[in-house]
Design an enzyme around this catalytic site. Sequence first.
Site, PDB file in Angstrom:
ATOM      1  N   LYS A 126       0.793  -1.140  -0.066  1.00 45.91           N
ATOM      2  CA  LYS A 126      -0.046  -0.075   0.015  1.00 45.91           C
ATOM      3  C   LYS A 126       0.603   1.302   0.012  1.00 45.91           C
ATOM      4  CE  LYS A 126      -4.339  -1.874   1.569  1.00 45.91           C
ATOM      5  NZ  LYS A 126      -5.403  -2.013   2.608  1.00 45.91           N
ATOM      6  N   ARG A 184      -3.374  -9.824   5.709  1.00 43.27           N
ATOM      7  CA  ARG A 184      -3.804 -10.057   4.129  1.00 43.27           C
ATOM      8  C   ARG A 184      -2.531  -9.488   3.293  1.00 43.27           C
ATOM      9  NH1 ARG A 184      -5.982  -6.563   0.518  1.00 43.27           N
ATOM     10  NH2 ARG A 184      -7.788  -7.537  -0.811  1.00 43.27           N
TER      11      ARG A 184
END
Length: 287
Positions: A230, A264
Amino acid sequence: MSNLSAFSFGQRTLDLTRPQVMGIVNVTPDSFSDGGTLFELRQLCVDMAIERAQQMVADGATIVDVGGESTRPGAAPVSLQEEMDRVLPVVERLNKEVDAVISVDTSSPELITAVAELGAGLINDVRALGREGALQAAAATGLPVCLMHMQGSPATMQDAPSYDDVVEEVVSFLSYRAEQCVAAGIAKDQIILDPGFGFGKTLEHNLRLLNNLDQLQALGLPVLLGTSRKSMIEHVLGRPVDERLAGGLATVAVGVMKGACLFRVHDVKETVDVVRMTEAVLNECKV
Ligand code: YH5
């Protein structure tokens, strides 16, 4: 306090006293543009998703997360039909061919109902079951749910995220949504919480949330961490998306130390090593 030692995901059970790695299986075939009929293209996409999931399980993932809607900032919305066409064939084959809990990343009540019938073990919703009918649909499946915090919607969430106290707001939102789940008939020990890294948050918000994860842990429910590749890593290190592995692994090590139990990630093999090594230090023994 939830029974973390035997958390039930449909027909499968995982020990959440130990960190578990969830591999990300995207089924958003926007990247293919040349050749083939739509049918052939879809088939190729399903084959690739199954192959990727099998590799992730071989690398140590115990959960695979299937998503057909891109929720990246500014991504185009996907119709329900398109989301169904992308996700259902993959879930159906995963259930037959892959030995892992199948998590489905969706906000659509219709899809929640459909994937439960095809053998999914977890409903993972970035909108925390906030869409009309989603809470009721999830409760009716009897499956566990992952509730994620997001400020705003994917189209605009990164425009100007703002909080008085990001940790307090995320913790109270998730605690409130968990109560609503319980009121709708979802057992408390079937709820997982996720602060939602990058979803309506600046770098400072993301770093504060990770460094204060214990305040979310204090609710007594399992916590999932989704930081893989991210932009918070880009904002610290200045790395493009294909060079964010080391930065992401650092957040996983911190997450394990702070008690998160689900990770995740895109890079399963490397994450499993970091999880095991961090655990070995925390437990002072090989695990
Ligand atoms: C999450 O955090 N995230 S989809 C932007 C990126 C990289 C990755 C390149 N679903 C989460 O993975 N579900 C997504 O920059 C999620 N928690 C849970 N529970 C976005 C994503 C991504 C976005």
